[in-house]
Scaffold this motif. Structure first.
Motif, PDB file in Angstrom:
ATOM      1  N   LYS A  15       0.831  -1.212   0.000  1.00  0.00           N
ATOM      2  CA  LYS A  15       0.000   0.000   0.000  1.00  0.00           C
ATOM      3  C   LYS A  15       0.862   1.257   0.000  1.00  0.00           C
ATOM      4  N   VAL A  18       1.877   1.889  -3.469  1.00  0.00           N
ATOM      5  CA  VAL A  18       0.726   2.370  -4.239  1.00  0.00           C
ATOM      6  C   VAL A  18       0.516   3.861  -3.983  1.00  0.00           C
ATOM      7  N   HIS A  19       0.575   4.258  -2.711  1.00  0.00           N
ATOM      8  CA  HIS A  19       0.402   5.680  -2.371  1.00  0.00           C
ATOM      9  C   HIS A  19       1.520   6.531  -2.980  1.00  0.00           C
ATOM     10  N   SER A  21       3.332   5.849  -5.635  1.00  0.00           N
ATOM     11  CA  SER A  21       3.123   5.906  -7.086  1.00  0.00           C
ATOM     12  C   SER A  21       2.026   6.896  -7.447  1.00  0.00           C
ATOM     13  N   ARG A  22       0.967   6.897  -6.660  1.00  0.00           N
ATOM     14  CA  ARG A  22      -0.131   7.838  -6.893  1.00  0.00           C
ATOM     15  C   ARG A  22       0.372   9.280  -6.777  1.00  0.00           C
ATOM     16  N   GLY A  23       1.206   9.536  -5.777  1.00  0.00           N
ATOM     17  CA  GLY A  23       1.755  10.886  -5.594  1.00  0.00           C
ATOM     18  C   GLY A  23       2.636  11.309  -6.749  1.00  0.00           C
ATOM     19  N   LEU A  25       2.525  10.117  -9.884  1.00  0.00           N
ATOM     20  CA  LEU A  25       1.702  10.290 -11.085  1.00  0.00           C
ATOM     21  C   LEU A  25       0.877  11.569 -11.039  1.00  0.00           C
ATOM     22  N   LYS A  26       0.305  11.871  -9.871  1.00  0.00           N
ATOM     23  CA  LYS A  26      -0.484  13.104  -9.743  1.00  0.00           C
ATOM     24  C   LYS A  26       0.395  14.333  -9.981  1.00  0.00           C
ATOM     25  N   ARG A  29       1.306  14.661 -13.657  1.00  0.00           N
ATOM     26  CA  ARG A  29       0.188  15.157 -14.484  1.00  0.00           C
ATOM     27  C   ARG A  29      -0.089  16.643 -14.273  1.00  0.00           C
TER      28      ARG A  29
END
Length: 125
Positions: A15, A18-19, A21-23, A25-26, A29
């Motif tokens: 997890k 995952v967090h 990676s999300r940071g 990618l956000k 972008r």
């Protein structure tokens, strides 16, 4: 520790990735400066392959790229945190944002100088 604890630890570890990676990618972008640094990193990597830099030079280049992108992520985190705390113009909020941006700028300048030291001899000597 029983097997459920181990499974829970692995789940927590997964997890966290995952967090993270999300940071990333956000930020990739939404933040123009991160996009610029990522594009520059791709160009430097391509140049590294074209001029065949050695293993030590690759290590330096990859440390600089990782450091640059990491600092840009930290700068974004600081900016978001300051914006969360206050939406008013405050000297300390400005100082925090400016210091974080300054850290990115210092590392970017030093990275460029080191990049020139690595790549210029490949093109001119």
């Amino acid at each position: 520790m029983d097997s459920r604890d181990h499974k829970n630890e692995w789940h927590r570890l997964l997890k966290s990735f995952v967090h993270a990676s999300r940071g990333i990618l956000k930020t990739a972008r939404s933040e123009r400066n991160f996009q610029i640094h990522a594009a520059a990193a791709c160009a430097v990597i391509l140049c590294g392959f074209l001029v065949k830099i050695n293993i030590t030079e690759w290590a330096v280049v990859l440390i600089l790229i990782g450091g640059m992108l990491s600092l840009e992520l930290l700068n974004t985190a600081i900016e978001h945190t300051v914006d969360l705390v206050t939406d008013k113009q405050h000297p300390l909020a400005k100082a925090a944002k400016d210091a974080a941006a300054g850290a990115v700028c210092v590392f970017a300048v030093i990275s460029c100088i080191i990049g020139l030291l690595i790549f210029l001899p490949k093109f001119f000597w």
